[in-house]
Design an enzyme around this catalytic site. Structure first.
Site: not given
Ligand code: UD1
Ligand code: UDP
Length: 379
Positions: A218
């Site tokens: 991701h």
């Molecule tokens: C964010 C965090 C990242 C973390 C990740 C965990 C920042 C800069 N990044 O990244 O550090 O590892 O969360 O998962 O804060 N979207 C949906 N539905 C949702 C949420 C997001 O469709 O419920 C889509 C949208 O198109 C959005 C994109 O995902 O623009 C990215 O979401 P965003 O929260 O901006 O960043 P993440 O990549 O999720």
């Molecule tokens: N996780 C989850 N469902 C998923 C993928 C990840 O519950 O489909 C959980 C995972 O077990 C961990 C956390 O989400 O506890 C990690 O989040 P993510 O990978 O989104 O972000 P990061 O840790 O890189 O910030």
């Protein structure tokens, strides 16, 4: 003591479950927690599912900020967090990790002199092209209490000039750093057997008795760049010739696959008999998958660690990691987005199964330790 907890992204919601559980079980008469969801993640399977299954208390505020560019998203959150801090007048704001929700909480609180507790402090990738690296540095340097999950995190803060043996009173200018273990380890221990009892994902995905690779992707540095996304999927498709791969898709990845992955690879991926491409799963389902997987491939920070907690080898799809200890033990290999390095790492773990997982992440009681330290400062 009154704390305001800020959550927003999936991993923060999961981490907050551990702190709320420790408050409920040990400190209910001494600590009042106000829970604020920024709305950074909002899909049912990226947010609500965790409240339901991890027994996180009811939200006090949902800022419903949603997705936007970094600046817009962070600005909207900052404005709303400032207003509610002024209204709630907490003793501390509690911030997790390194997302935009963390950054917004840090900027809002520091400017109006609300002391910050940073959980998962001190981690560094030394790669400032990551938005998370900016967020975590700013948050650390605005904090009063910093809890590092690993020794490397503690050492990073020492190197950046944080005082180590200082006496209180603790303030933003005289912050206190504690190395206390990882709050996600608390959760993995707590939910490990519950996950076995309460989920049926292994059966549902037809994985019973079958070895499989668990993969998550991701990170924006991978999803948003075709020249990185394609080699990762080349490797996954090669591995899928002889192995089952389970791939819960983050919404960011679900969107960018359609634009950044070569069309013929998309066709193969979406129809492959050995690839279980599924929407994001719940935390309990993820724990069950991690427990049963043969190997984990990921660019997630949390999933790297959970692979280690469940004693699984891990191929890290990044050039570097903040969790340097798991690489140093030999149980994780940095393969970046390089097809050849991913395949080599796979072959390495096939011929050298990982067996020794020394304790790195504490004793599973990091949350209680943190709350005790907060209470010592604000009894
Ligand atoms: C964010 C965090 C990242 C973390 C990740 C965990 C920042 C800069 N990044 O990244 O550090 O590892 O969360 O998962 O804060 N979207 C949906 N539905 C949702 C949420 C997001 O469709 O419920 C889509 C949208 O198109 C959005 C994109 O995902 O623009 C990215 O979401 P965003 O929260 O901006 O960043 P993440 O990549 O999720
Ligand atoms: N996780 C989850 N469902 C998923 C993928 C990840 O519950 O489909 C959980 C995972 O077990 C961990 C956390 O989400 O506890 C990690 O989040 P993510 O990978 O989104 O972000 P990061 O840790 O890189 O910030």
């Amino acid at each position: 003591m009154k704390i305001v907890t800020i959550i927003g992204a999936r991993p923060q919601i999961i981490k907050a479950a551990a702190l709320s559980r420790a408050i409920r079980n040990h400190f209910a008469d001494r600590i009042q927690e106000v829970i604020v969801h920024t709305g950074q993640h909002y899909d049912e399977n990226m947010s609500q599912v965790f409240f339901d299954e991890l027994q996180i208390p009811r939200l006090d505020y949902n800022l419903n900020v949603g997705s936007a560019s970094h600046g817009v998203q962070t600005a909207r959150m900052t404005e709303d967090i400032e207003a509610l801090l002024i209204k709630e007048q907490p003793d501390f704001i509690v911030l997790y990790g390194d997302t935009n929700s963390t950054l917004a909480g840090a900027v809002a609180a520091a400017k109006i002199h609300v002391p910050i507790v940073h959980i998962e402090a001190g981690l560094r990738s030394f790669n400032k092209s990551m938005p998370e690296e900016i967020n975590r540095i700013v948050c650390d340097h605005c904090s009063t209490l910093l809890f590092t999950p690993t020794q490397a995190g503690f050492d990073n803060l020492k190197r950046e000039g944080f005082p180590i043996d200082n006496e209180g009173p603790y303030t933003i200018d005289n912050p206190k750093v504690y190395h206390c273990g990882d709050i996600m380890y608390d959760n993995s221990l707590h939910f490990s057997t519950i996950a076995e009892e309460k989920t049926n994902i292994i059966h549902r995905l037809d994985l019973e008795g079958k070895p499989f690779i668990l993969a998550t992707i991701h990170r924006d540095s991978n999803t948003d760049h075709a020249e990185r996304l394609n080699p990762i999927f080349n490797a996954l498709l090669r591995l899928a010739e002889d192995n089952i791969i389970v791939l819960p898709l983050h919404p960011r990845t679900a969107k960018t696959l359609k634009t950044n992955l070569d069309t013929e690879k998309q066709t193969l991926l979406f129809s492959h008999a050995n690839i279980r491409l599924v929407p994001p799963v719940s935390f309990l389902e993820m724990v069950a998958l991690e427990r049963h997987a043969q190997l984990v491939m990921t660019d997630s920070g949390g999933v790297q660690k959970e692979a280690y907690f469940f004693k699984k080898p891990c191929i890290i799809l990044r050039p570097e990691t903040e969790w340097v200890e798991i690489v140093a033990t030999g149980n994780a290999i940095l393969a970046d987005a390089d097809e050849g390095r991913i395949m080599q790492a796979w072959q390495h773990f096939e011929s050298h199964p990982a067996t020794d997982f020394p304790p790195i992440f504490g004793d599973g009681h990091a949350a209680e330790f943190m709350l005790e330290k907060m209470l010592q400062i604000i009894p």
